[in-house]
Scaffold this motif. Sequence first.
Motif, PDB file in Angstrom:
ATOM      1  N   LYS A  28      99.396   1.146  60.587  1.00 22.86           N
ATOM      2  CA  LYS A  28      99.167   2.530  60.995  1.00 22.86           C
ATOM      3  C   LYS A  28     100.380   3.344  60.557  1.00 22.86           C
ATOM      4  CE  LYS A  28      95.219   2.270  62.399  1.00 22.86           C
ATOM      5  NZ  LYS A  28      94.180   1.891  63.284  1.00 22.86           N
ATOM      6  N   VAL A  65      81.512  -7.287  70.610  1.00 19.89           N
ATOM      7  CA  VAL A  65      81.727  -5.841  70.769  1.00 19.89           C
ATOM      8  C   VAL A  65      81.260  -5.458  72.164  1.00 19.89           C
ATOM      9  CG1 VAL A  65      81.313  -3.564  69.782  1.00 19.89           C
ATOM     10  CG2 VAL A  65      81.205  -5.604  68.323  1.00 19.89           C
ATOM     11  N   ARG A 125      85.995 -12.843  67.791  1.00 20.32           N
ATOM     12  CA  ARG A 125      86.953 -11.772  67.525  1.00 20.32           C
ATOM     13  C   ARG A 125      86.492 -10.641  68.455  1.00 20.32           C
ATOM     14  NH1 ARG A 125      86.081  -6.190  65.945  1.00 20.32           N
ATOM     15  NH2 ARG A 125      87.974  -5.466  64.955  1.00 20.32           N
ATOM     16  N   ASP A 157      86.283  -7.061  69.726  1.00 18.63           N
ATOM     17  CA  ASP A 157      86.420  -5.675  69.281  1.00 18.63           C
ATOM     18  C   ASP A 157      87.031  -4.798  70.366  1.00 18.63           C
ATOM     19  OD1 ASP A 157      85.561  -3.763  67.087  1.00 18.63           O
ATOM     20  OD2 ASP A 157      84.619  -2.800  68.822  1.00 18.63           O
ATOM     21  N   ALA A 158      88.000  -3.979  69.968  1.00 18.20           N
ATOM     22  CA  ALA A 158      88.554  -2.945  70.853  1.00 18.20           C
ATOM     23  C   ALA A 158      88.849  -3.471  72.259  1.00 18.20           C
ATOM     24  CB  ALA A 158      87.587  -1.757  70.935  1.00 18.20           C
ATOM     25  N   ARG A 186      84.537  -1.087  52.305  1.00 17.55           N
ATOM     26  CA  ARG A 186      83.125  -1.391  52.508  1.00 17.55           C
ATOM     27  C   ARG A 186      82.312  -1.281  51.241  1.00 17.55           C
ATOM     28  NH1 ARG A 186      82.780   1.460  58.548  1.00 17.55           N
ATOM     29  NH2 ARG A 186      84.539   0.248  59.360  1.00 17.55           N
ATOM     30  N   HIS A 228      81.807  -1.239  74.372  1.00 21.28           N
ATOM     31  CA  HIS A 228      80.699  -0.275  74.419  1.00 21.28           C
ATOM     32  C   HIS A 228      79.450  -0.971  73.901  1.00 21.28           C
ATOM     33  CE1 HIS A 228      83.133  -0.018  70.701  1.00 21.28           C
ATOM     34  NE2 HIS A 228      81.964  -0.162  70.115  1.00 21.28           N
ATOM     35  N   GLU A 269      91.164  -7.763  69.127  1.00 20.15           N
ATOM     36  CA  GLU A 269      91.592  -6.571  68.392  1.00 20.15           C
ATOM     37  C   GLU A 269      92.292  -5.673  69.404  1.00 20.15           C
ATOM     38  OE1 GLU A 269      89.924  -2.915  65.669  1.00 20.15           O
ATOM     39  OE2 GLU A 269      88.962  -3.457  67.529  1.00 20.15           O
ATOM     40  N   GLU A 291      83.236   7.553  60.980  1.00 25.55           N
ATOM     41  CA  GLU A 291      84.558   8.129  61.248  1.00 25.55           C
ATOM     42  C   GLU A 291      84.896   9.205  60.211  1.00 25.55           C
ATOM     43  OE1 GLU A 291      88.117   5.714  60.624  1.00 25.55           O
ATOM     44  OE2 GLU A 291      89.132   6.788  62.239  1.00 25.55           O
ATOM     45  N   ARG A 339      87.894   4.173  55.680  1.00 25.63           N
ATOM     46  CA  ARG A 339      87.347   2.835  55.894  1.00 25.63           C
ATOM     47  C   ARG A 339      86.325   2.429  54.831  1.00 25.63           C
ATOM     48  NH1 ARG A 339      85.894   2.157  62.179  1.00 25.63           N
ATOM     49  NH2 ARG A 339      84.131   3.476  61.630  1.00 25.63           N
ATOM     50  N   CYS A 353      87.914   8.501  69.246  1.00 16.84           N
ATOM     51  CA  CYS A 353      88.512   7.957  68.014  1.00 16.84           C
ATOM     52  C   CYS A 353      87.795   8.495  66.779  1.00 16.84           C
ATOM     53  CB  CYS A 353      88.394   6.431  67.994  1.00 16.84           C
ATOM     54  SG  CYS A 353      89.348   5.606  69.251  1.00 16.84           S
ATOM     55  N   LYS A 355      94.683  12.053  62.038  1.00 14.40           N
ATOM     56  CA  LYS A 355      95.314  10.899  61.409  1.00 14.40           C
ATOM     57  C   LYS A 355      95.234  10.934  59.886  1.00 14.40           C
ATOM     58  CE  LYS A 355      92.337   7.196  60.514  1.00 14.40           C
ATOM     59  NZ  LYS A 355      91.718   5.918  60.823  1.00 14.40           N
ATOM     60  N   ALA A 395      94.308  -2.748  69.566  1.00 21.11           N
ATOM     61  CA  ALA A 395      94.879  -1.514  69.044  1.00 21.11           C
ATOM     62  C   ALA A 395      95.973  -1.018  69.987  1.00 21.11           C
ATOM     63  CB  ALA A 395      93.797  -0.456  68.892  1.00 21.11           C
ATOM     64  N   GLN A 415      77.921   5.305  71.027  1.00 22.25           N
ATOM     65  CA  GLN A 415      78.619   4.094  71.493  1.00 22.25           C
ATOM     66  C   GLN A 415      79.195   4.300  72.907  1.00 22.25           C
ATOM     67  OE1 GLN A 415      80.975   4.175  67.783  1.00 22.25           O
ATOM     68  NE2 GLN A 415      80.495   2.023  67.526  1.00 22.25           N
ATOM     69  N   TYR A 470      78.605  -2.047  64.862  1.00 23.90           N
ATOM     70  CA  TYR A 470      79.533  -2.000  65.997  1.00 23.90           C
ATOM     71  C   TYR A 470      78.923  -1.182  67.158  1.00 23.90           C
ATOM     72  CZ  TYR A 470      83.134  -4.605  63.611  1.00 23.90           C
ATOM     73  OH  TYR A 470      83.831  -5.621  62.997  1.00 23.90           O
ATOM     74  N   ASP A 522      77.390   2.843  63.535  1.00 25.02           N
ATOM     75  CA  ASP A 522      78.712   2.386  63.106  1.00 25.02           C
ATOM     76  C   ASP A 522      78.574   0.982  62.504  1.00 25.02           C
ATOM     77  OD1 ASP A 522      81.469   2.149  62.757  1.00 25.02           O
ATOM     78  OD2 ASP A 522      81.897   1.771  64.873  1.00 25.02           O
TER      79      ASP A 522
END
Length: 561
Positions: free
Chosen positions: A287, A102, A199, A201-202, A425, A105, A257, A392, A421, A145, A297, A259, A169, A65, A62
């Motif tokens: 979202k 991060v 920052r 993550d998750a 990138r 995980h 972050e 993803e 995503r 996810c 999604k 979510a 992960q 990540y 990922d």
Amino acid sequence: MEERRAWWKEAVVYQIYPRSFADSNGDGIGDLNGITEHLPYLRTLGIDVIWLSPVYRSPNDDNGYDISDYREIMDEFGTMEDFDRLLAGAHELGMRIIMDLVVNHTSDEHPWFVESRKSADSAFRDFYIWREPADGRAPNNWESCFSGSAWELDEATGMYYLHCFSRKQPDLNWANPEVREAVYDMMEWWCRKGIDGFRMDAISMISKDPEYPDGISADGIYGDMTPYVYNRPEVHEYLREMNRRVLSRYDIMTVGEAARVKIDDALRYANSGGTELDMVFQFEHVKSRVRDRRAGKWITYAPTLPEVREILNRWQTETEGKAWNALFIDNHDLPRCVSRYGNDSEKWRALSAKMLATCIHMMKGTPYIYQGEELGMTNRDWGSIDDCRDVEEINAYRQYVEERRSISSAEMLKCFGEIGRDNARTPMQWNAGPGAGFTEGTPWIGLNPNYTEINAEREMADPDSVFHYYRRLIGLRHSLPVVVYGRFEALLTDDPCVYAYRRILDGSVMTVACSWSENPAACTLFDGLEGRELISNYGSHLPGKLQPYEARVILEEIPQR
Ligand code: TEU
Ligand code: CA
């Protein structure tokens, strides 16, 4: 109420996704030395803080990540010496660097997990979340996810481990105090190195309901883990502990972050007492609430002005004096904002990109710019799944197009073109030369073909460009306290086309109006208003209306007694 001052409230942050920013050695992959070479560009733009997406050692399931060593740099990105040079170089130019943390995980290749999976009595077993099978199947119906079950059966012990993201992960077990200590140690190690914050993550997902109940299922196959994974009460305990142990002992900034966070929870995460984090990213406005059920999604629906405005106004108003906001509409997980909320046709691209920037940057909070946003970079078409790189997207394609056949390949690729995503990138567009100035080799992900028109070199030479507009917006924030600390007051909350608000600090009243429409829109806010125009994306104005995608900001100074 008087807002307490802090450097991170006055700062503008620029997010770098290192893999896609600048390649210094021709292997097609962005790297640390590439970032160092472009520090003067960031200085010119005027940003204060760089947020680096993960640069740690990683097998790149990922794109970083998934971390296999928190204290080493990913081979493709360079060395720790390169990192130290980047940090020193940024500091010399007056910019700070915050790291992506991060820790929901790790990678399955992290030594902790390698040990953990060996046997049920490994010393690291409880670093992760292991469960026995239920009736020969996964312990519950949670969907990851990134599609498929959130549980993976591991041969060695016949037990399942939890992975809220990809199977590479595995989720750390935050209920285990040893895990928390190991994370705090690692954070401390980076703080001592002199980095300026994190920052996270998750971070809203680090605590799980210990009962692991099934989630509500929309497709009869997998269930929704949201209530059992996101924003659980223990997260706040963990963050307060982290704050005492590490964060409060350094002059750093933190952004979580978060979510699926609602305002009530954000008031705790980002409380002005500073016991947890400085601010959180909330995602309500990016979202989509519309789902067509065929592919989770994956839809092509774009949120409308009234939807976005209701959400952002609510966040602005209900956090006033209680919690600090993070302002953004772009990041490495989102489509390009000009394509999604503006208009990326040749005629309107630059105007609508400037309008969106005005709308976000004049609000109260700390603004985050995602690389290329300041150029008005756009989404691109994804002609084939072979062009896509995101885990993803690839997993979703496999699940919905190949296995379930619930959506056609062409429709799925269209969804990727709207919300995938990978749009964020594609390589940074530095110039019109081969490789867009990003690389002298073959880029790891295809360029957006419009780099010949949209690129940094061209925009830096054009005073009317999106780039210079962002530079001016940042300049306003740096020079006018009302932009940073002014109270937010919503205006025209029922208008179909215009997003308008005021910011008020002492005698300064700043009026902002942005038209989200490609047609002229009625607006009398500025008629008869005495004041100084701070910025606009049009050189002249019409009474009683805003022109297509027009944005205007007027400052009145009212003498104080
Ligand atoms: O994202 C976590 C997250 O909250 C998800 O909502 C994510 O944005 C969504 O699945 C993407 O469509 C973070 C990172 O920002 C993301 O890049 C990583 O893939 C993810 O964590 C796992 O580390
Ligand atoms: Ca490289």
